[in-house]
Design a protein around this motif. Structure first.
Motif, mmCIF file in Angstrom:
data_model
loop_
_atom_site.group_PDB
_atom_site.id
_atom_site.type_symbol
_atom_site.label_atom_id
_atom_site.label_comp_id
_atom_site.label_asym_id
_atom_site.label_seq_id
_atom_site.Cartn_x
_atom_site.Cartn_y
_atom_site.Cartn_z
ATOM 1 N N VAL A 186 -3.219 7.791 -22.478
ATOM 2 C CA VAL A 186 -2.462 7.903 -21.385
ATOM 3 C C VAL A 186 -3.404 8.875 -20.440
ATOM 4 N N GLN A 187 -3.723 10.086 -21.074
ATOM 5 C CA GLN A 187 -4.365 10.890 -20.338
ATOM 6 C C GLN A 187 -5.700 10.385 -19.407
ATOM 7 N N ARG A 188 -6.443 9.381 -19.868
ATOM 8 C CA ARG A 188 -7.428 8.943 -19.305
ATOM 9 C C ARG A 188 -7.116 8.267 -17.832
ATOM 10 N N TYR A 189 -5.928 7.835 -17.895
ATOM 11 C CA TYR A 189 -5.206 7.181 -16.608
ATOM 12 C C TYR A 189 -5.297 8.356 -15.359
ATOM 13 N N PHE A 190 -4.357 9.291 -16.264
ATOM 14 C CA PHE A 190 -4.252 10.427 -15.181
ATOM 15 C C PHE A 190 -5.213 11.216 -14.655
ATOM 16 N N ASP A 191 -6.177 11.247 -15.360
ATOM 17 C CA ASP A 191 -7.758 11.747 -15.036
ATOM 18 C C ASP A 191 -8.193 11.124 -13.945
ATOM 19 N N VAL A 192 -8.111 9.684 -13.731
ATOM 20 C CA VAL A 192 -8.988 9.180 -12.656
ATOM 21 C C VAL A 192 -8.068 8.722 -11.602
ATOM 22 N N PHE A 193 -6.689 8.311 -11.978
ATOM 23 C CA PHE A 193 -5.899 7.483 -10.844
ATOM 24 C C PHE A 193 -4.771 8.854 -10.338
ATOM 25 N N PRO A 194 -4.429 8.831 -9.260
ATOM 26 C CA PRO A 194 -3.335 9.751 -8.640
ATOM 27 C C PRO A 194 -1.935 9.251 -9.467
ATOM 28 N N SER A 195 -1.181 10.418 -9.679
ATOM 29 C CA SER A 195 0.046 10.222 -10.763
ATOM 30 C C SER A 195 0.915 9.274 -9.892
ATOM 31 N N ALA A 196 0.765 9.356 -8.353
ATOM 32 C CA ALA A 196 1.780 8.376 -7.679
ATOM 33 C C ALA A 196 1.599 6.995 -8.030
ATOM 34 N N GLN A 197 0.231 6.699 -8.600
ATOM 35 C CA GLN A 197 0.100 5.214 -8.883
ATOM 36 C C GLN A 197 0.207 4.885 -10.261
ATOM 37 N N ILE A 198 0.881 5.789 -11.005
ATOM 38 C CA ILE A 198 1.016 5.616 -12.580
ATOM 39 C C ILE A 198 2.556 5.575 -12.734
ATOM 40 N N LYS A 199 3.027 4.508 -13.438
ATOM 41 C CA LYS A 199 4.493 4.420 -14.010
ATOM 42 C C LYS A 199 4.433 4.526 -15.479
ATOM 43 N N VAL A 200 4.835 5.275 -16.137
ATOM 44 C CA VAL A 200 4.896 5.147 -17.512
ATOM 45 C C VAL A 200 6.562 4.820 -17.900
ATOM 46 N N LEU A 201 6.572 3.626 -18.702
ATOM 47 C CA LEU A 201 7.888 3.345 -19.064
ATOM 48 C C LEU A 201 7.958 3.455 -20.611
ATOM 49 N N LEU A 202 9.135 3.445 -21.152
ATOM 50 C CA LEU A 202 9.359 3.498 -22.538
ATOM 51 C C LEU A 202 10.264 2.365 -22.823
ATOM 52 N N LEU A 203 9.650 1.649 -23.963
ATOM 53 C CA LEU A 203 10.583 0.194 -24.424
ATOM 54 C C LEU A 203 11.866 0.685 -24.604
ATOM 55 N N ASP A 204 12.119 1.898 -25.317
ATOM 56 C CA ASP A 204 13.494 2.112 -25.604
ATOM 57 C C ASP A 204 14.442 2.173 -24.525
ATOM 58 N N ASP A 205 13.827 2.338 -23.184
ATOM 59 C CA ASP A 205 14.643 2.421 -21.803
ATOM 60 C C ASP A 205 14.855 1.149 -21.641
ATOM 61 N N LEU A 206 13.810 0.118 -21.794
ATOM 62 C CA LEU A 206 13.810 -1.303 -21.344
ATOM 63 C C LEU A 206 14.837 -1.781 -22.184
ATOM 64 N N LYS A 207 15.023 -1.651 -23.590
ATOM 65 C CA LYS A 207 15.871 -2.306 -24.369
ATOM 66 C C LYS A 207 17.600 -1.650 -24.060
ATOM 67 N N ASN A 208 17.578 -0.580 -23.577
ATOM 68 C CA ASN A 208 19.006 -0.102 -23.636
ATOM 69 C C ASN A 208 19.685 -0.456 -22.071
ATOM 70 N N ASP A 209 18.664 -0.667 -20.986
ATOM 71 C CA ASP A 209 19.094 -0.814 -19.753
ATOM 72 C C ASP A 209 17.866 -1.659 -19.123
ATOM 73 N N GLY A 210 17.501 -2.798 -19.421
ATOM 74 C CA GLY A 210 16.474 -3.275 -18.781
ATOM 75 C C GLY A 210 16.467 -3.561 -17.394
ATOM 76 N N GLN A 211 17.756 -3.972 -16.786
ATOM 77 C CA GLN A 211 17.864 -3.957 -15.382
ATOM 78 C C GLN A 211 17.495 -2.729 -14.440
ATOM 79 N N ALA A 212 17.892 -1.745 -15.197
ATOM 80 C CA ALA A 212 17.918 -0.393 -14.623
ATOM 81 C C ALA A 212 16.415 -0.240 -14.454
ATOM 82 N N VAL A 213 15.565 -0.510 -15.739
ATOM 83 C CA VAL A 213 14.083 -0.124 -15.766
ATOM 84 C C VAL A 213 13.393 -0.996 -14.622
#
Length: 315
Positions: A186-213
């Motif tokens: 993950v750090q490799r992406y933050f090293d080259v892309f602006p953080s505003a262009q990166i979205k990190v999601l967790l599968l836990d959240d997708l399973k708990n409330d997929g529509q919200a994610v």
């Protein structure tokens, strides 16, 4: 007037066995999103060498890029290692007026070079990373390896064998642990892309409330929200009923030959004969403790990077 070349501006980069297929299907329903007909073209992970793939991986992976592109229109396939740049760009020729143009290659998170190559290709692209509890991801990966006949060993023996593999790499070894150690990847992406262009999601959240994610993701992509059936799961685990026979079928390439010869309905019936879909074997308490020990430091490092307490992954 020549047609303007459409290039992807969204990359879902992994991790493997962490919900990328579900995320791909949910996003694909949006009228303002176009995805490559090859879900995982793996174009920018150029440090993965197809010629070095082991026999088992080659037998279970479609590798004939020239053959694929010779047939029009391009059919939907899961994985293809597209090394020719012109062929890669042609994956997006059918895009019409969609605002978001994407692809979804899980090797991009593992690859040492993909993040920089993606930035050089399109520095304004948006990056979506979806991560799964690394303990359950590792075990799910093992179940997938069983399904495709890459191993017939117990989990502990398969893990130990892979940890001591003499020539590790994508398509050469399983990388059970390596693909679950997210922090540096993950750090490799933050090293080259602006953080505003990166979205990190967790599968836990997708399973708990997929529509919200998904609503959060739509906002990140700057497109309207739509309702999705987030209860539908894609690419879920199944296990072979006969491990030895399954391994033989995988090594000889019979599985891929059957797919080409028989209809989907026939292959579906064969899957029910050879695979079990429910009551899958669970990770033992001893094996879970081992994985927690092996992965704890990486989880702690990732928690700092993402500014989110991920200790629940180790509970």
């Amino acid at each position: 007037m020549s047609k303007v070349q459409k290039i992807p501006n969204l990359f879902i980069v992994g991790a493997a066995k962490a919900g990328t297929t579900s995320l791909y299907h949910y996003l694909k329903e949006h009228p303002n999103v176009y995805f490559s007909p090859v879900k995982e073209p793996h174009h920018f992970s150029s440090d993965i060498i197809v010629d070095e793939f082991c026999t088992a991986y080659r037998k279970n992976t479609y590798l004939d890029a020239d053959g694929y592109f010779a047939n029009q229109p391009l059919e939907d396939v899961q994985t293809l290692f597209v090394r020719n740049h012109k062929q890669y760009l042609s994956l997006f020729d059918a895009c019409e007026q969609q605002q978001i143009i994407g692809e979804c290659s899980t090797s991009y998170l593992y690859s040492n070079v993909a993040a920089k190559r993606l930035f050089d290709f399109n520095p304004k692209a948006k990056i979506v990373i979806i991560l799964r509890n690394p303990v359950s991801r590792t075990y799910s990966h093992y179940q997938m390896a069983l399904r495709y006949g890459h191993t017939k060993l117990s989990f502990r023996k398969a893990l130990e064998k892979d940890m001591h593999h003499a020539d590790k790499g994508w398509g050469k070894s399983e990388l059970f642990l390596e693909l679950s150690q997210y922090a540096a990847q993950v750090q490799r992406y933050f090293d080259v892309f602006p953080s505003a262009q990166i979205k990190v999601l967790l599968l836990d959240d997708l399973k708990n409330d997929g529509q919200a994610v998904m609503n959060e993701l739509y906002e990140f992509l700057e497109i309207s929200s739509i309702a999705v059936d987030a209860e539908t799961r894609f690419n879920e685990a199944v296990l072979p009923k006969y491990k030895g026979l399954n391994s033989f079928i995988a090594r000889t390439g019979i599985r891929e030959a059957v797919k080409k010869v028989f209809s989907d309905s026939v292959t579906g019936k064969l899957k029910n004969v050879f695979y079990q879909h429910g009551n899958l074997q669970k990770l033992s308490a001893d094996d879970k403790r081992l994985l927690v020990t092996l992965l704890k430091d990486d989880v702690d490092e990732l928690s700092v990077l993402l500014k989110r307490d991920l200790s629940f992954w180790l509970a």
